[in-house]
Design a protein around this motif. Sequence first.
Motif, PDB file in Angstrom:
ATOM      1  N   LEU A   1      38.774  18.387 -12.149  1.00 39.98           N
ATOM      2  CA  LEU A   1      39.375  19.708 -12.032  1.00 39.98           C
ATOM      3  C   LEU A   1      38.389  20.642 -11.362  1.00 39.98           C
ATOM      4  O   LEU A   1      37.201  20.568 -11.621  1.00 39.98           O
ATOM      5  CB  LEU A   1      39.606  20.261 -13.438  1.00 39.98           C
ATOM      6  CG  LEU A   1      40.978  20.119 -14.023  1.00 39.98           C
ATOM      7  CD1 LEU A   1      40.931  19.305 -15.276  1.00 39.98           C
ATOM      8  CD2 LEU A   1      41.462  21.499 -14.343  1.00 39.98           C
ATOM      9  N   GLY A   2      38.878  21.515 -10.535  1.00 44.01           N
ATOM     10  CA  GLY A   2      37.945  22.458  -9.945  1.00 44.01           C
ATOM     11  C   GLY A   2      38.651  23.430  -9.041  1.00 44.01           C
ATOM     12  O   GLY A   2      39.846  23.308  -8.777  1.00 44.01           O
ATOM     13  N   ALA A   3      37.887  24.417  -8.580  1.00 45.35           N
ATOM     14  CA  ALA A   3      38.434  25.421  -7.683  1.00 45.35           C
ATOM     15  C   ALA A   3      38.319  24.927  -6.238  1.00 45.35           C
ATOM     16  O   ALA A   3      38.037  23.763  -6.001  1.00 45.35           O
ATOM     17  CB  ALA A   3      37.699  26.730  -7.885  1.00 45.35           C
ATOM     18  N   ARG A   4      38.545  25.849  -5.321  1.00 44.39           N
ATOM     19  CA  ARG A   4      38.600  25.560  -3.884  1.00 44.39           C
ATOM     20  C   ARG A   4      37.811  24.346  -3.393  1.00 44.39           C
ATOM     21  O   ARG A   4      38.376  23.386  -2.867  1.00 44.39           O
ATOM     22  CB  ARG A   4      38.112  26.808  -3.159  1.00 44.39           C
ATOM     23  CG  ARG A   4      38.333  26.782  -1.700  1.00 44.39           C
ATOM     24  CD  ARG A   4      38.228  28.170  -1.164  1.00 44.39           C
ATOM     25  NE  ARG A   4      36.867  28.683  -1.139  1.00 44.39           N
ATOM     26  CZ  ARG A   4      36.575  29.991  -1.130  1.00 44.39           C
ATOM     27  NH1 ARG A   4      37.533  30.872  -1.160  1.00 44.39           N
ATOM     28  NH2 ARG A   4      35.330  30.387  -1.106  1.00 44.39           N
ATOM     29  N   SER A   5      36.489  24.356  -3.580  1.00 42.87           N
ATOM     30  CA  SER A   5      35.675  23.326  -2.944  1.00 42.87           C
ATOM     31  C   SER A   5      35.849  21.958  -3.603  1.00 42.87           C
ATOM     32  O   SER A   5      35.431  20.947  -3.049  1.00 42.87           O
ATOM     33  CB  SER A   5      34.208  23.738  -2.965  1.00 42.87           C
ATOM     34  OG  SER A   5      33.793  23.822  -4.296  1.00 42.87           O
ATOM     35  N   ALA A   6      36.480  21.919  -4.782  1.00 41.29           N
ATOM     36  CA  ALA A   6      36.699  20.634  -5.442  1.00 41.29           C
ATOM     37  C   ALA A   6      37.650  19.752  -4.643  1.00 41.29           C
ATOM     38  O   ALA A   6      37.747  18.556  -4.890  1.00 41.29           O
ATOM     39  CB  ALA A   6      37.241  20.851  -6.852  1.00 41.29           C
ATOM     40  N   VAL A   7      38.341  20.331  -3.673  1.00 42.29           N
ATOM     41  CA  VAL A   7      39.249  19.533  -2.850  1.00 42.29           C
ATOM     42  C   VAL A   7      38.465  18.446  -2.092  1.00 42.29           C
ATOM     43  O   VAL A   7      39.023  17.455  -1.644  1.00 42.29           O
ATOM     44  CB  VAL A   7      40.068  20.431  -1.891  1.00 42.29           C
ATOM     45  CG1 VAL A   7      39.221  20.990  -0.768  1.00 42.29           C
ATOM     46  CG2 VAL A   7      41.276  19.694  -1.342  1.00 42.29           C
ATOM     47  N   PHE A   8      37.143  18.616  -2.009  1.00 46.92           N
ATOM     48  CA  PHE A   8      36.310  17.616  -1.331  1.00 46.92           C
ATOM     49  C   PHE A   8      35.653  16.645  -2.308  1.00 46.92           C
ATOM     50  O   PHE A   8      34.769  15.884  -1.918  1.00 46.92           O
ATOM     51  CB  PHE A   8      35.222  18.302  -0.506  1.00 46.92           C
ATOM     52  CG  PHE A   8      35.768  19.279   0.496  1.00 46.92           C
ATOM     53  CD1 PHE A   8      36.631  18.858   1.497  1.00 46.92           C
ATOM     54  CD2 PHE A   8      35.418  20.621   0.444  1.00 46.92           C
ATOM     55  CE1 PHE A   8      37.149  19.765   2.416  1.00 46.92           C
ATOM     56  CE2 PHE A   8      35.927  21.528   1.359  1.00 46.92           C
ATOM     57  CZ  PHE A   8      36.799  21.098   2.344  1.00 46.92           C
ATOM     58  N   ALA A   9      36.035  16.682  -3.565  1.00 45.63           N
ATOM     59  CA  ALA A   9      35.416  15.791  -4.550  1.00 45.63           C
ATOM     60  C   ALA A   9      35.524  14.348  -4.061  1.00 45.63           C
ATOM     61  O   ALA A   9      36.595  13.916  -3.655  1.00 45.63           O
ATOM     62  CB  ALA A   9      36.113  15.946  -5.898  1.00 45.63           C
ATOM     63  N   PRO A  10      34.400  13.607  -4.084  1.00 51.86           N
ATOM     64  CA  PRO A  10      34.408  12.263  -3.469  1.00 51.86           C
ATOM     65  C   PRO A  10      35.065  11.189  -4.326  1.00 51.86           C
ATOM     66  O   PRO A  10      34.534  10.089  -4.454  1.00 51.86           O
ATOM     67  CB  PRO A  10      32.905  11.996  -3.270  1.00 51.86           C
ATOM     68  CG  PRO A  10      32.238  12.775  -4.342  1.00 51.86           C
ATOM     69  CD  PRO A  10      33.073  13.990  -4.586  1.00 51.86           C
ATOM     70  N   LEU A  11      36.210  11.492  -4.918  1.00 49.98           N
ATOM     71  CA  LEU A  11      36.975  10.471  -5.635  1.00 49.98           C
ATOM     72  C   LEU A  11      37.398   9.418  -4.628  1.00 49.98           C
ATOM     73  O   LEU A  11      37.769   9.740  -3.503  1.00 49.98           O
ATOM     74  CB  LEU A  11      38.204  11.103  -6.295  1.00 49.98           C
ATOM     75  CG  LEU A  11      37.944  12.022  -7.487  1.00 49.98           C
ATOM     76  CD1 LEU A  11      39.170  12.867  -7.789  1.00 49.98           C
ATOM     77  CD2 LEU A  11      37.550  11.197  -8.704  1.00 49.98           C
ATOM     78  N   LYS A  12      37.374   8.167  -5.058  1.00 44.87           N
ATOM     79  CA  LYS A  12      37.597   7.115  -4.068  1.00 44.87           C
ATOM     80  C   LYS A  12      39.033   6.633  -4.000  1.00 44.87           C
ATOM     81  O   LYS A  12      39.441   5.987  -3.053  1.00 44.87           O
ATOM     82  CB  LYS A  12      36.670   5.938  -4.366  1.00 44.87           C
ATOM     83  CG  LYS A  12      35.215   6.316  -4.158  1.00 44.87           C
ATOM     84  CD  LYS A  12      34.327   5.087  -4.110  1.00 44.87           C
ATOM     85  CE  LYS A  12      32.873   5.486  -3.949  1.00 44.87           C
ATOM     86  NZ  LYS A  12      32.291   6.046  -5.194  1.00 44.87           N
TER      87      LYS A  12
END
Length: 730
Positions: A298-309
């Motif tokens: 979960l996160g705000a704006r920049s979490a859209v780049f979280a390196p989930l595979k």
Amino acid sequence: MSYTEIALFSCPNQSFDYAIPKDLAVEVGDYVEVPFRKSTASGYVVRKKENSAFAKARPIFACDQKRRLPPELLDLARWMAQYYCTPLSKVVLGMIPSSVTKKVEEKPEIEFYLLQTKESTRQEICQLRTKFPKRGELLERFLQRSTWKASELSQYRSQIATLYKKKWIGKRTLFSIEERMQNQEYFLTTEKQLTEEQATACKSITSGLDRGTFQVFLLHGVTGSGKTELYLQSAKRARALGKDVLVLVPEVALTSQLIEKFRSRFAEPIGVIHHQRSLKEKSADWKKIQEGSLHIVLGARSAVFAPLKNIGLIIVDEEHDSSYKQSEEMPTYHARDIAIKRGSQIGASVVLGSATPSLESYYKATRSKYTLLSLTKRATASSLAPVKIIDMGKEYEKAGGFTHFSAELLEGIKKRRVKGEQTLLFFNRRGYRTARICTKCSKPLCCPFCDLALTLHKKEERLRCHLCHFQMPSPRKCPYCGAVDEAKYQGFGTEHIERSLQALLPEIRTLRMDRDTTRKKGAHEALFRAFRSGKADVLIGTQMIAKGFHFPSVTLVGVLHPEKALFLPDFRAPEFVFQLITQVAGRAGREELSGEVLIQTHLPKDPLLHLAKEQQFLPFYAKEIAGREDFTYPPFSRMIKVVLSSPNPAELRRAAKSLHFSFEKVLREDSVYPITEPHHAKVAGRFRLHILLRTKNIGKTTAHLKALVEALETPRSLRILVDVDCISIL
Ligand code: ADP
Ligand code: ZN
């Protein structure tokens, strides 16, 4: 030997060539350390190539494949570099939180955990309630979550000691970051039985997940219709299919309730990317995502780049919220749009949720680009609160002069207090008085660095600039004409409203929530808890209180002068006001208690306020979208705002003219607006000019734009920001 282009954190605006030594296997996306100038630097490989134009490209020192960015994120970065006219190196580096690259020190930390059962704790709380309320409050927290860090409970020092002595809670020391991150033993909650509407929507999303192909759902549900329950159940399905889940929220500090709901529904740990968290916590979560040990983030704006595979589901809560847009820095991305792009690249389902979808998203849903899912009723027995519009002109007559509060609002607040219920008051301006005017020369006192009047903050007895950090005590002498003691104040903010209410109704306890009262880390949480636990009768706040919060005993919401925002010359102003009223109104009466909303205004006949009063999104949408089409505004075109800034006005004008000239020559199919001075023509010592562009072929325009901006010869002090799909045209 072959070569690489590397984006370096110390110099993000361009990439640098380095050679790959024979004994190193380096791939695109790898984290590397390299010699740079007279020292070393770190960064990411953005490209590999056979030759380098640099004869003396130096070799890479070291490479860490464990920190490799997924190839899918690099594809996304390449697309963003084009679309947002930004150097690829800057885009790639912008995807990684700065904390990840910093070395963090580990200090041990103390954690407390509940030793007793939930039932016995409940009984104990009942007994403590009158004699030791604070101890009861602390235990109440342990009921919500079984483990707490000492640093989170600093206000309960003596109560902690007592509970520890009485063996209600235990204590342990956490040495590593890993140990600390496991602080997630929430008591699990069970799924709710879905309502008919929810079930239909849920089926649609889960069958999309089962198919495993890209699909966008627009979940349009009135406030309280149970969108969150759908997020939880869709996330559960995605996890059952072995897929990762990414949840975006507008601001993490304002959505702690959503986070708590996820934590209490899933037994597995949940990653939270949040700028108010400490560096070490953030980098630890990031590393865990990279290693593949976190699957819900979960996160705000920049979490859209979280390196989930292995993302299968991306949820964008409150998709209309403008905090998803990065407007002041390149790349000027919109996290919702990036979520959709990312979803399309990896075949994920994307769920956009809102009570007031953006016109752009709703338009796409009507065009069958997105699947529309509607929740028209509240999930619980409560119904939407009735809204009443109050003409403040008449109230002034009644009161024989100016007042912040209509008679009905004051009566309402008093009545709520007697019943032990609560009131929210919303006013979108902070501070005490918003301008100090000299009665001799009539000039408002402005910030020396910005084009903005200073706001008086009463508690600190200081004038503050709301654009930069400037502040000063209110001077006796006018700096423009020299008149002494000739100042008067105009305009109001939340601080004034709070003090006026206290003066009128001294028995009413108030709390205020705006950027002034929430500067400190954790202040949101503290205020929110204080209000929820009944420490005040009225919460006064700016748009912060409009979002996400759920206060069970709020039954009255006062919205003071929402029409003010309508005077902004921006085509999105009506949309903004409609969203705001709907969001604030949605805070009233969310549980058994029924609520009431009062809108105080000087424009009691305004048609937009009446649409917002009825909380009828569809008629509002129909009216607005027709206007947008008539003027070819988005979604019927794309707008780009090119912002030039410089400390030197002559230099700025010259550059703007030159750029404008080349735009007119090259961007022939687009509308190039004349150069304009923005709403604030000077910010923090830099003058600004805007050039707006409107296009129907965004790909072509941004490609040209990138070349034109790069070709412009500019002095070092001049900065150019390209805001693609700008939210505000001011
Ligand atoms: P939204 O996110 O749409 O504003 P929430 O998800 O917060 O709405 O739901 C509002 C309230 O309704 C919450 O208290 C939630 O627990 C409750 N709720 C949601 N779905 C159901 C359901 N199917 N049955 C009973 N209560 C529900
Ligand atoms: Zn300023």
